[in-house]
Design an enzyme around this catalytic site. Structure first.
Site, PDB file in Angstrom:
ATOM      1  N   LEU A  15      92.063  29.978 135.080  1.00 33.64           N
ATOM      2  CA  LEU A  15      93.557  29.840 135.609  1.00 33.64           C
ATOM      3  C   LEU A  15      93.625  31.161 136.423  1.00 33.64           C
ATOM      4  CD1 LEU A  15      95.297  28.686 132.411  1.00 33.64           C
ATOM      5  CD2 LEU A  15      94.631  27.500 134.388  1.00 33.64           C
ATOM      6  N   LYS A  65      79.142  39.197 133.246  1.00 39.05           N
ATOM      7  CA  LYS A  65      79.888  40.591 133.359  1.00 39.05           C
ATOM      8  C   LYS A  65      78.799  41.809 133.242  1.00 39.05           C
ATOM      9  CE  LYS A  65      84.274  38.903 131.720  1.00 39.05           C
ATOM     10  NZ  LYS A  65      85.411  39.229 130.867  1.00 39.05           N
ATOM     11  N   ASP A 101      89.625  44.012 131.841  1.00 35.66           N
ATOM     12  CA  ASP A 101      89.938  43.444 130.483  1.00 35.66           C
ATOM     13  C   ASP A 101      90.546  44.638 129.521  1.00 35.66           C
ATOM     14  OD1 ASP A 101      89.189  41.174 131.037  1.00 35.66           O
ATOM     15  OD2 ASP A 101      86.867  41.612 130.692  1.00 35.66           O
ATOM     16  N   ALA A 126      81.007  38.495 119.094  1.00 39.72           N
ATOM     17  CA  ALA A 126      80.243  39.653 119.775  1.00 39.72           C
ATOM     18  C   ALA A 126      79.883  39.400 121.273  1.00 39.72           C
ATOM     19  CB  ALA A 126      78.948  40.115 119.035  1.00 39.72           C
ATOM     20  N   ARG A 150      78.164  35.394 114.170  1.00 42.62           N
ATOM     21  CA  ARG A 150      77.181  34.351 113.577  1.00 42.62           C
ATOM     22  C   ARG A 150      75.635  34.774 113.916  1.00 42.62           C
ATOM     23  NH1 ARG A 150      76.968  28.731 116.802  1.00 42.62           N
ATOM     24  NH2 ARG A 150      76.470  30.287 118.266  1.00 42.62           N
TER      25      ARG A 150
HETATM   26  P1  ATR Z   1      78.415  35.265 125.472  1.00 45.88           P
HETATM   27  O1  ATR Z   1      77.923  35.266 124.014  1.00 45.88           O
HETATM   28  O2  ATR Z   1      77.781  34.124 126.429  1.00 45.88           O
HETATM   29  O3  ATR Z   1      79.102  36.271 125.797  1.00 45.88           O
HETATM   30  P2  ATR Z   1      81.185  34.098 124.835  1.00 45.88           P
HETATM   31  O4  ATR Z   1      82.012  32.844 124.938  1.00 45.88           O
HETATM   32  O5  ATR Z   1      81.726  35.685 125.495  1.00 45.88           O
HETATM   33  O6  ATR Z   1      79.671  34.232 125.331  1.00 45.88           O
HETATM   34  O7  ATR Z   1      80.806  34.739 123.144  1.00 45.88           O
HETATM   35  C1  ATR Z   1      80.796  33.343 122.550  1.00 45.88           C
HETATM   36  C2  ATR Z   1      81.013  33.975 121.085  1.00 45.88           C
HETATM   37  O8  ATR Z   1      81.359  33.073 120.038  1.00 45.88           O
HETATM   38  C3  ATR Z   1      79.824  34.590 120.410  1.00 45.88           C
HETATM   39  O9  ATR Z   1      79.977  35.543 119.640  1.00 45.88           O
HETATM   40  C4  ATR Z   1      79.070  33.306 119.459  1.00 45.88           C
HETATM   41  O10 ATR Z   1      78.216  33.743 118.447  1.00 45.88           O
HETATM   42  P3  ATR Z   1      76.811  33.931 118.584  1.00 45.88           P
HETATM   43  O11 ATR Z   1      76.597  35.316 119.108  1.00 45.88           O
HETATM   44  O12 ATR Z   1      76.297  33.756 117.298  1.00 45.88           O
HETATM   45  O13 ATR Z   1      76.331  32.655 119.701  1.00 45.88           O
HETATM   46  C5  ATR Z   1      80.523  32.775 119.068  1.00 45.88           C
HETATM   47  N1  ATR Z   1      80.363  31.445 118.672  1.00 45.88           N
HETATM   48  C6  ATR Z   1      79.961  30.091 119.583  1.00 45.88           C
HETATM   49  N2  ATR Z   1      80.092  29.246 118.639  1.00 45.88           N
HETATM   50  C7  ATR Z   1      80.056  29.597 117.452  1.00 45.88           C
HETATM   51  C8  ATR Z   1      79.986  28.597 116.208  1.00 45.88           C
HETATM   52  N3  ATR Z   1      79.846  27.533 116.247  1.00 45.88           N
HETATM   53  N4  ATR Z   1      80.139  29.483 115.079  1.00 45.88           N
HETATM   54  C9  ATR Z   1      80.397  30.847 114.997  1.00 45.88           C
HETATM   55  N5  ATR Z   1      80.356  31.569 116.085  1.00 45.88           N
HETATM   56  C10 ATR Z   1      80.454  30.952 117.261  1.00 45.88           C
END
Ligand code: ATR
Length: 264
Positions: A15, A65, A101, A126, A150
């Site tokens: 947005l 980023k 941010d 994370a 996770r």
């Molecule tokens: P990126 O990890 O590329 O920076 P983000 O959208 O900033 O992307 O982060 C996604 C977050 O959501 C991560 O912490 C991810 O966990 P993982 O590091 O294990 O991938 C978490 N996430 C996404 N789907 C999830 C799920 N089904 N269960 C638990 N955590 C999830």
């Protein structure tokens, strides 16, 4: 006419153009702001176009980023410490990476008047925005920050930037005053499988997500009688800080600004 962009992948949901174009118009600035989906290999050339002043500046969102950093000349201290850039400016011949941010999150929490000094914070996730949240929380002098993700390794990687973080196995809970959902769970109405019901009411549930307006995580917090807040104010103020960096003008934030972002 100056051209600004937000780059990311995916980007359709962003947005930022609605908000930035609203402020450009309101301030009679002759410029455009669009979203553009890039692949990793396109980042270098895109940033080169800023150096060549074909593009005036950009915002950067997930997952770029950190990716953009090697192509920049300088980082602001905050961007350097978090290794996270969400705004690029061109200043005196130099490409500069900034992190707004941090200010966005900081302002959002200050506006809530929820005292965090000496308090315990649990962060779920994370991903890309978490280093900025940790940096802002440290500026607010919280006592303890626990990360639960996770993929444990990603939480451990954050310790390279912030050495006093606690790490909690995904699926477990610890005591906290504020819990932050920084995962993508909730974007499509997914629930987070944690049972908060025994922890008491005097907590703040904060979700970085603002669309949908109330994720299942926030709904759970509200039902438990806790304070809840979504990520909309953070989003608006990170955008405001970027606008200030590019145009040297502070745009107005009022109810109309927030209405622009009500799309659900
Ligand atoms: P990126 O990890 O590329 O920076 P983000 O959208 O900033 O992307 O982060 C996604 C977050 O959501 C991560 O912490 C991810 O966990 P993982 O590091 O294990 O991938 C978490 N996430 C996404 N789907 C999830 C799920 N089904 N269960 C638990 N955590 C999830």
């Amino acid at each position: 006419m100056k051209k600004f962009f937000v780059i990311g992948n995916p980007i359709a949901h962003s947005l930022s153009p609605i908000l930035q174009n609203h402020w450009l118009k309101e301030n009679n600035i002759d410029a455009t702001y669009d979203k553009i989906k890039l692949e990793d290999l396109q980042i270098k050339n895109f940033i080169r176009d800023i150096k060549d002043q074909k593009i005036a500046g950009c915002n950067v969102t997930v997952p770029f980023k950190k990716t953009v950093i090697p192509f920049l000349d300088e980082l602001s201290p905050e961007a350097g410490l978090t290794q996270s850039v969400n705004t690029i400016t061109f200043d005196s011949g130099n490409l500069v990476g900034h992190n707004t941010d941090i200010a966005g999150f900081y302002t959002a929490i200050k506006k809530l008047n929820f005292a965090l000094e000496g308090k315990k914070v649990l962060i779920l996730g994370a991903g890309g925005v978490v280093p900025s949240i940790i940096f802002a929380l440290k500026n607010m002098h919280v006592q303890e920050i626990t990360i639960s993700n996770r993929t444990r390794e990603k939480a451990e990687n954050l310790r390279l930037l912030f050495d006093d973080l606690k790490i909690l196995e995904w699926g477990n809970l610890t005591d906290f005053n504020m819990v932050i959902n920084a995962t993508s769970l909730g974007l499509n109405n997914e629930t987070i499988n944690l049972n908060f019901s025994s922890l008491g009411q005097d907590k703040l549930f904060y979700d970085v997500i603002y669309n949908p307006y109330e994720t299942p995580f926030l709904k759970m917090g509200r039902k438990l009688g806790c304070r809840t807040e979504n990520g909309k104010t953070m989003f608006v103020y990170q955008a405001l800080e970027a606008f200030k960096l590019w145009h040297k003008i502070e745009p107005k934030v009022n109810t109309d600004t927030y209405k622009l972002l009500d799309n659900d």
